[in-house]
Scaffold this active site. Structure first.
Site, PDB file in Angstrom:
ATOM      1  N   ASN A   9      28.021  41.973  43.232  1.00  0.00           N
ATOM      2  CA  ASN A   9      28.607  43.296  43.012  1.00  0.00           C
ATOM      3  C   ASN A   9      28.460  43.611  41.526  1.00  0.00           C
ATOM      4  OD1 ASN A   9      30.273  45.506  42.676  1.00  0.00           O
ATOM      5  ND2 ASN A   9      32.180  44.408  43.160  1.00  0.00           N
ATOM      6  N   TRP A  10      27.551  44.520  41.231  1.00  0.00           N
ATOM      7  CA  TRP A  10      27.282  44.836  39.814  1.00  0.00           C
ATOM      8  C   TRP A  10      28.342  45.750  39.204  1.00  0.00           C
ATOM      9  CZ3 TRP A  10      21.522  45.613  37.999  1.00  0.00           C
ATOM     10  CH2 TRP A  10      20.835  44.399  38.143  1.00  0.00           C
ATOM     11  N   LYS A  11      29.230  46.295  40.055  1.00  0.00           N
ATOM     12  CA  LYS A  11      30.266  47.225  39.575  1.00  0.00           C
ATOM     13  C   LYS A  11      29.609  48.352  38.763  1.00  0.00           C
ATOM     14  CE  LYS A  11      33.520  43.481  40.001  1.00  0.00           C
ATOM     15  NZ  LYS A  11      34.757  42.828  39.587  1.00  0.00           N
ATOM     16  N   HIS A  92      37.265  47.222  47.968  1.00  0.00           N
ATOM     17  CA  HIS A  92      37.386  46.325  46.812  1.00  0.00           C
ATOM     18  C   HIS A  92      38.699  46.613  46.089  1.00  0.00           C
ATOM     19  CE1 HIS A  92      36.674  44.499  42.913  1.00  0.00           C
ATOM     20  NE2 HIS A  92      35.726  43.774  43.490  1.00  0.00           N
ATOM     21  N   GLU A  94      39.417  46.919  43.103  1.00  0.00           N
ATOM     22  CA  GLU A  94      39.323  47.921  42.035  1.00  0.00           C
ATOM     23  C   GLU A  94      39.347  49.337  42.617  1.00  0.00           C
ATOM     24  OE1 GLU A  94      35.869  46.261  40.088  1.00  0.00           O
ATOM     25  OE2 GLU A  94      37.077  44.524  39.521  1.00  0.00           O
ATOM     26  N   GLU A 162      39.257  38.135  48.161  1.00  0.00           N
ATOM     27  CA  GLU A 162      39.188  38.178  46.707  1.00  0.00           C
ATOM     28  C   GLU A 162      40.600  38.299  46.140  1.00  0.00           C
ATOM     29  OE1 GLU A 162      35.059  39.600  45.306  1.00  0.00           O
ATOM     30  OE2 GLU A 162      36.340  41.333  45.521  1.00  0.00           O
ATOM     31  N   GLY A 168      37.327  38.520  37.655  1.00  0.00           N
ATOM     32  CA  GLY A 168      36.987  38.771  36.256  1.00  0.00           C
ATOM     33  C   GLY A 168      37.859  38.049  35.249  1.00  0.00           C
ATOM     34  N   SER A 208      35.662  35.137  40.204  1.00  0.00           N
ATOM     35  CA  SER A 208      35.245  34.151  39.203  1.00  0.00           C
ATOM     36  C   SER A 208      34.384  33.029  39.769  1.00  0.00           C
ATOM     37  CB  SER A 208      36.475  33.591  38.465  1.00  0.00           C
ATOM     38  OG  SER A 208      37.134  34.625  37.747  1.00  0.00           O
ATOM     39  N   GLY A 229      30.917  38.990  41.079  1.00  0.00           N
ATOM     40  CA  GLY A 229      30.845  40.109  40.143  1.00  0.00           C
ATOM     41  C   GLY A 229      30.034  39.742  38.916  1.00  0.00           C
ATOM     42  N   GLY A 230      30.715  39.349  37.856  1.00  0.00           N
ATOM     43  CA  GLY A 230      30.068  39.112  36.563  1.00  0.00           C
ATOM     44  C   GLY A 230      28.840  38.218  36.626  1.00  0.00           C
TER      45      GLY A 230
HETATM   46  P1  PGA Z   1      34.040  38.364  39.372  1.00  0.00           P
HETATM   47  O1  PGA Z   1      34.245  39.633  40.363  1.00  0.00           O
HETATM   48  O2  PGA Z   1      33.035  37.462  40.045  1.00  0.00           O
HETATM   49  O3  PGA Z   1      33.532  38.973  38.108  1.00  0.00           O
HETATM   50  O4  PGA Z   1      35.375  37.707  39.240  1.00  0.00           O
HETATM   51  C1  PGA Z   1      34.274  39.452  41.750  1.00  0.00           C
HETATM   52  C2  PGA Z   1      34.393  40.774  42.452  1.00  0.00           C
HETATM   53  O5  PGA Z   1      35.130  41.660  41.985  1.00  0.00           O
HETATM   54  O6  PGA Z   1      33.753  40.979  43.499  1.00  0.00           O
END
Ligand code: PGA
Length: 248
Positions: A9-11, A92, A94, A162, A168, A208, A229-230
């Site tokens: 997930n590149w956000k 998600h 967010e 998640e 993050g 993470s 994500g990251g």
């Molecule tokens: P992260 O994000 O790997 O940067 O913790 C995961 C996500 O939000 O899908």
């Protein structure tokens, strides 16, 4: 039998200059023994799908519940499919936090995804306060019941666990905590949808995930992959996670 899925997930990250990461990823993973998905910003879906090759699928990060209409700034599931997406993330944390999306809204988006022929990756997860007050499993049950449509099948729905506090932050639950929630989600889906269906839905862990912890997380029962994500932004890191999943 359930397959395995490594999803990135590149956000809100990535412009055309980063498309080279997809070519590098495809080269790093070859033909892996798992599904691989990258969900870039909507602006890159079409260009990424054109170069991602057979081993890397492309998805959206959100969709509107309606197929079309007067919804300025939104993107429909059919538009994502038209741009080359095969999947879309819905719910998600967010989106739930930044846009006030509740379980009913998430389920409506999942149904829109199914109607457009996309696989919906439905996200659930507790906050730190909910975990510290012993409410994790109750919160997850409520989110599953409200967000996952009755129409769910292993071909159309993926569930991502998640924990909000692990996204993050560099923090992760213990392996026992991950296993407890994944076993709980599996039992919930089997009880509601029947073992034949509930047993085929892939369950991803997210929060993470890094090359250094991926293998031990993939060894946990009922973990069928990860939503990353990251660490999905760099081909070297995500390639290592894909290869850990393929070897698990
Ligand atoms: P992260 O994000 O790997 O940067 O913790 C995961 C996500 O939000 O899908």
């Amino acid at each position: 039998m359930r397959g395995k899925l490594a999803a990135g997930n590149w956000k809100m990250n990535g412009v055309a200059a980063e498309l080279s990461e997809i070519e590098a990823l495809a080269a790093a993973i070859g033909t892996p023994a798992c599904e691989v998905l990258i969900c870039p910003p909507a602006t890159l879906i079409n260009r990424m799908a054109a170069i991602s090759g057979d081993s890397v699928k492309i998805g959206g990060q959100d969709c509107h519940a309606a197929a079309s209409g007067a919804h300025t700034g939104d993107v429909s599931a059919a538009m994502l499919a038209d741009a080359g997406a095969s999947h879309v993330i819905v719910g998600h944390s967010e989106r739930r936090a930044d846009h006030g999306e509740d379980d009913a809204a998430v389920q409506a988006k999942a149904l829109a995804a199914l109607a457009a022929g996309l696989v919906a990756v439905v996200c659930v997860g507790e906050t730190l306060e909910e975990r510290e007050t012993g409410r994790t499993l109750g919160v997850i049950a409520t989110q599953l019941d409200g967000s996952v449509p009755d129409l769910a099948s292993g071909d159309t729905i993926v569930v991502a666990y998640e924990p909000v506090w692990a996204i993050g932050t560099g923090l992760t639950p213990t392996l026992a905590q991950i296993g407890e929630v994944h076993d709980f989600i599996r039992a919930n889906l089997e009880a509601r949808l029947g073992a034949g269906v509930g047993g085929t839905i892939k369950l991803l862990y997210g929060g993470s995930v890094k090359p250094g912890n991926a293998a031990e997380i993939f060894a946990v029962s009922n973990v069928d992959g990860a939503l990353v994500g990251g660490a999905s932004l760099k081909a070297a890191d995500f390639g290592a996670i894909v290869n850990a999943l393929a070897a698990a």
